[in-house]
Scaffold this motif. Structure first.
Motif, PDB file in Angstrom:
ATOM      1  N   ASN A  66       0.874  -1.177   0.000  1.00 38.67           N
ATOM      2  CA  ASN A  66       0.000   0.000   0.000  1.00 38.67           C
ATOM      3  C   ASN A  66       0.907   1.222   0.000  1.00 38.67           C
ATOM      4  O   ASN A  66       1.947   1.227   0.665  1.00 38.67           O
ATOM      5  CB  ASN A  66      -0.898   0.002   1.229  1.00 38.67           C
ATOM      6  CG  ASN A  66      -1.787  -1.219   1.288  1.00 38.67           C
ATOM      7  OD1 ASN A  66      -1.317  -2.342   1.540  1.00 38.67           O
ATOM      8  ND2 ASN A  66      -3.071  -1.031   1.061  1.00 38.67           N
ATOM      9  N   GLY A  88      -3.127  -4.485  -2.946  1.00 36.47           N
ATOM     10  CA  GLY A  88      -3.127  -3.887  -1.630  1.00 36.47           C
ATOM     11  C   GLY A  88      -3.434  -4.848  -0.509  1.00 36.47           C
ATOM     12  O   GLY A  88      -4.026  -5.911  -0.716  1.00 36.47           O
ATOM     13  N   SER A  93      -6.726   1.312   2.232  1.00 27.95           N
ATOM     14  CA  SER A  93      -6.670   1.772   0.847  1.00 27.95           C
ATOM     15  C   SER A  93      -5.364   1.316   0.197  1.00 27.95           C
ATOM     16  O   SER A  93      -4.309   1.326   0.831  1.00 27.95           O
ATOM     17  CB  SER A  93      -6.738   3.297   0.796  1.00 27.95           C
ATOM     18  OG  SER A  93      -7.876   3.797   1.449  1.00 27.95           O
ATOM     19  N   VAL A  94      -5.445   0.975  -1.075  1.00 28.89           N
ATOM     20  CA  VAL A  94      -4.218   0.606  -1.787  1.00 28.89           C
ATOM     21  C   VAL A  94      -3.327   1.836  -1.957  1.00 28.89           C
ATOM     22  O   VAL A  94      -2.120   1.775  -1.749  1.00 28.89           O
ATOM     23  CB  VAL A  94      -4.558  -0.009  -3.158  1.00 28.89           C
ATOM     24  CG1 VAL A  94      -3.275  -0.406  -3.893  1.00 28.89           C
ATOM     25  CG2 VAL A  94      -5.470  -1.217  -3.006  1.00 28.89           C
ATOM     26  N   GLY A 118      -7.906  -3.570  -2.301  1.00 26.81           N
ATOM     27  CA  GLY A 118      -7.993  -2.714  -1.122  1.00 26.81           C
ATOM     28  C   GLY A 118      -9.337  -2.846  -0.415  1.00 26.81           C
ATOM     29  O   GLY A 118     -10.351  -3.210  -1.007  1.00 26.81           O
TER      30      GLY A 118
END
Length: 714
Positions: A66, A88, A93-94, A118
């Motif tokens: 990430n 991710g 969140s990625v 993600g």
């Protein structure tokens, strides 16, 4: 633009007068290119090593990490999204891009990756989170990400103004809002030329009773005073539990939604586009909206409304020049529903082959359904729609509607039996006795089948004047039990009615859905000018003959061929830019970030050089002042050419045509000069002119004169 695949890279049309956006590093002679994994083993490490202006260049491969971008750097792949993946961690969140605002024409960039896997909580996007930042997100595949709340693919929040272009955003999910893209809190991104497909907003329900609501905006969700520019996207096969399968525009949004394909989306309300802008005035212009489905469900009261578009909650949209077709809504408004104190302008659209349940005769508006709202419906062609009440249009409780210069033909509504009587339902138009008022004028209302052309339950609240209405073996007008009119003379004898005619419509080629009228049409020269639009659906001036024609098309042998002039604003340059060339408009979208040139929509209409009517409009560019100058006067053009070097004002030639004096149908284009900005401002809006004069001192904007005369937009 239909059914596109992802394009990874494109050839740009370069407008000669523009300076290209600075891909970070281009203006920094000390900028480095940091290779991953050649110099740094991970993308994260490459970003950590980079400074403003650097490029992190990533080789093909799958990277399990990430990343956070908080610098003015470019993170780009060497081999494109098909070969470069950021996988991710499923707990965040990625990609996070936060607190990195554009500086002049320099911004952060993320390009050429597949971003997947993600998963985020509230306040973060599953694939990409953009918070208080203005990056370019370009040429990526953003797929299979999830948000436990909002923004499965991308979350844009806190006055972020990114440029989102040429991405594939697909198969993302959110449990509340914006499975594809979520835009909130004063954010105004450009969302251009993306494929936004197969995203799903599905989750718990909220509220109780009639106020119950659920997951919405599966393709794009917009809220909290945000107004993105949503241009030329492919928005398809997205699904929302509640409203806005394709797009949902909520509180305060005045978005530009233009040139999109919006199709095969599902929701219970507003399957294509849901508008609940609470005073916002979005413009829905020149889109293809088709094959969307608003389904009824026991979960949400008043579901199954607005197959193509739903308009609610004091919204003030302008819905112009769209094709709205083959949508369906289980309970009303196959193409469109307008309700909850909305004020809507619906003009110049082709609305056809939409459906609401019609076999029971209960559900309203195969084409358009209006209730508890004000609507102005002009210059539309409304044909081959089916509805239970009002095959073409249904006007219901507390509505105040103007229906002028439309062609309403070949729609269907059945008779149906109930309460021991046969109910008539209005194959063309249905008017309920609980409306506030309805003005029905200058319309062609013919060939509608299954029922009377117009049915009004009750008596006396509508005005029906100067329409072309034929019996067509169905009856002309019905206004109560055993109150049937089959002859136009009898209709004209009723209070509030007059000037209506029957006869041959003179359609050019109805078999090819061509509803232009010929010179022998009964509709020619029999309309009234009161409330009639200045143009017909093709932007031909009315009247061509001695009086306005009836219907959406004016008979004419000379087509003016006006075209839209597009307007941009630059925060960085404090300038407007105007162009009639759609390729040049699109080149601005392709090459610039939002703070350089923000699209403001169609400003006015003029004629192209190839169809020139009037004088040429001459354009200059100034490298010194970073702005344009436009004039219709040859003497002024020649003076500037003779007296200024190219770096101050460089002549770019004739760009389009307008009039130096007022002719029928034109409006003034007002011209201002700014001593402080060293540039001009032009507006065709008298209200905008008055606002500038009332709110700016003369050294900022001083009114000079009328620059030339143009044609207003619908």
């Amino acid at each position: 633009m239909k059914h596109r695949l992802l394009r990874c890279g494109k050839a740009f049309f370069v407008a000669g007068i523009f300076l290209l956006v600075a891909v970070v590093g281009a203006n920094n002679v000390l900028a480095r290119t940091i290779a991953v994994p050649g110099e740094e083993s991970t993308i994260h490490n490459g970003i950590s090593a980079a400074e403003d202006g650097d490029v992190v260049l990533v080789s093909a491969g799958t990277y399990y990490e990430n990343i956070d971008i908080k610098k003015l750097i470019s993170v780009v792949s060497e081999s494109g999204a098909g070969r470069t993946v950021i996988q991710g961690d499923p707990d965040e969140s990625v990609v996070n891009i936060t607190h990195v605002k554009a500086v002049s024409n320099v911004t952060a960039k993320l390009s050429g990756f597949t971003i997947r896997g993600g998963r985020s909580g509230e306040g973060r996007g599953g694939g990409i989170s953009i918070i208080d930042a203005d990056p370019i997100i370009e040429d990526n595949i953003i797929t299979s990400n999830t948000s436990a709340k909002d923004g499965g693919g991308i979350l844009i929040s806190q006055e972020a103004h990114p440029t989102i272009r040429n991405n594939q955003i697909s198969y993302n999910t959110a449990t509340r809002f914006g499975a594809g893209i979520d835009v909130v809190y004063g954010s105004n991104p450009l969302i251009y030329d993306n494929d936004i497909v197969h995203n799903t907003s599905s989750g718990p329900t909220y509220g109780t009773g009639l106020a119950k609501w659920g997951a919405s905006g599966a393709g794009i969700y917009v809220d909290e005073n945000s107004s993105p520019q949503i241009i030329k996207n492919n928005i398809a096969a997205n699904a929302a539990d509640f409203s806005g399968g394709g797009i949902s525009l909520r509180k305060g949004s005045s978005s530009q939604v233009e040139d999109n394909d919006i199709y095969s989306n599902t929701a219970t309300t507003g399957a294509g586009i849901h508008i609940e802008a609470q005073g916002g005035a979005p413009q829905i212009r020149n889109n293809d909206i088709y094959d969307n489905h608003a389904n009824v469900t026991d979960t949400f009261p008043h579901s199954g409304l607005g197959g193509g578009i739903s308009v609610y909650n004091a919204s003030r949209p302008i819905i112009v020049n769209n094709n709205i077709s083959n949508n369906d809504a289980s309970h009303g408004g196959g193409a469109m529903v307008i309700s909850e104190n909305a004020v809507a302008t619906v003009s110049g659209n082709r609305i056809y082959r939409n459906n609401t349940w019609w076999d029971t005769g209960e559900w309203a508006g195969g084409g358009i359904y209006v209730a508890d709202s004000t609507a102005t419906i002009t210059n539309n062609v409304i044909f081959e729609n089916k509805g239970g009440l009002g095959g073409g249009i249904a006007l219901l409780d507390n509505s105040s509607t103007t229906v002028v210069n439309n062609t309403i033909v070949d729609n269907y509504a059945p008779q149906w039996d109930g309460d021991e009587i046969t109910h008539q339902t209005g194959a063309g138009i249905f008017i309920k006795d609980s409306i506030l008022k309805a003005k029905i004028a200058n319309n062609i209302i013919t060939r509608n089948t299954g029922n009377f052309q117009i049915v009004e339950w009750g008596n006396g609240k509508s005005e029906i004047n100067n329409n072309l209405i034929n019996n067509d073996s169905a009856g002309i007008y019905h206004y109560g039990i055993n109150s049937e009119i089959f002859d136009i003379v009898d209709l004209n004898s009723r209070p509030g009615a007059g000037g209506n005619v029957s006869g041959d419509e003179g359609f050019e080629n109805i078999g090819s859905d061509d509803y232009h009228i010929a010179n022998d049409s009964k509709a020619v020269d029999l309309g009234i000018s009161s409330n009639a639009p200045r143009y017909d659906i093709d932007y031909n001036l009315r009247p061509y003959g001695s009086k306005d024609d009836i219907g959406a098309y004016e008979y004419t042998t000379s087509n003016l061929s006006t075209s839209p002039v597009y307007r941009f604003w630059s925060d960085a340059k404090q300038r407007h830019f105007y162009t009639i060339d759609q390729k040049e408009r699109d080149s601005v979208f392709d090459q610039f970030i939002v703070n350089q040139w923000k699209y403001e929509g169609v400003a006015y209409r003029a004629t192209k050089k190839s169809d020139c009517s009037g004088s040429g409009i001459y354009r200059f560019w100034s490298d010194l002042y970073q702005g344009h100058f436009y004039t219709a006067k040859e003497s002024e053009r020649d003076y500037v050419i003779d007296n200024y070097p190219d770096n101050i004002w460089k002549y770019e030639g004739t760009r389009y045509c307008a009039n130096t004096s007022q002719v029928n149908g034109t409006t003034p284009l007002y011209r201002f000069w700014s001593d402080t900005k060293h540039g001009h401002f032009y507006t065709a809006s008298s209200a905008e002119k008055a606002y500038i004069e009332a709110n700016y001192p003369a050294n900022v904007w001083k009114y000079e004169r009328i620059g030339f005369y143009v044609y207003p937009v619908l």
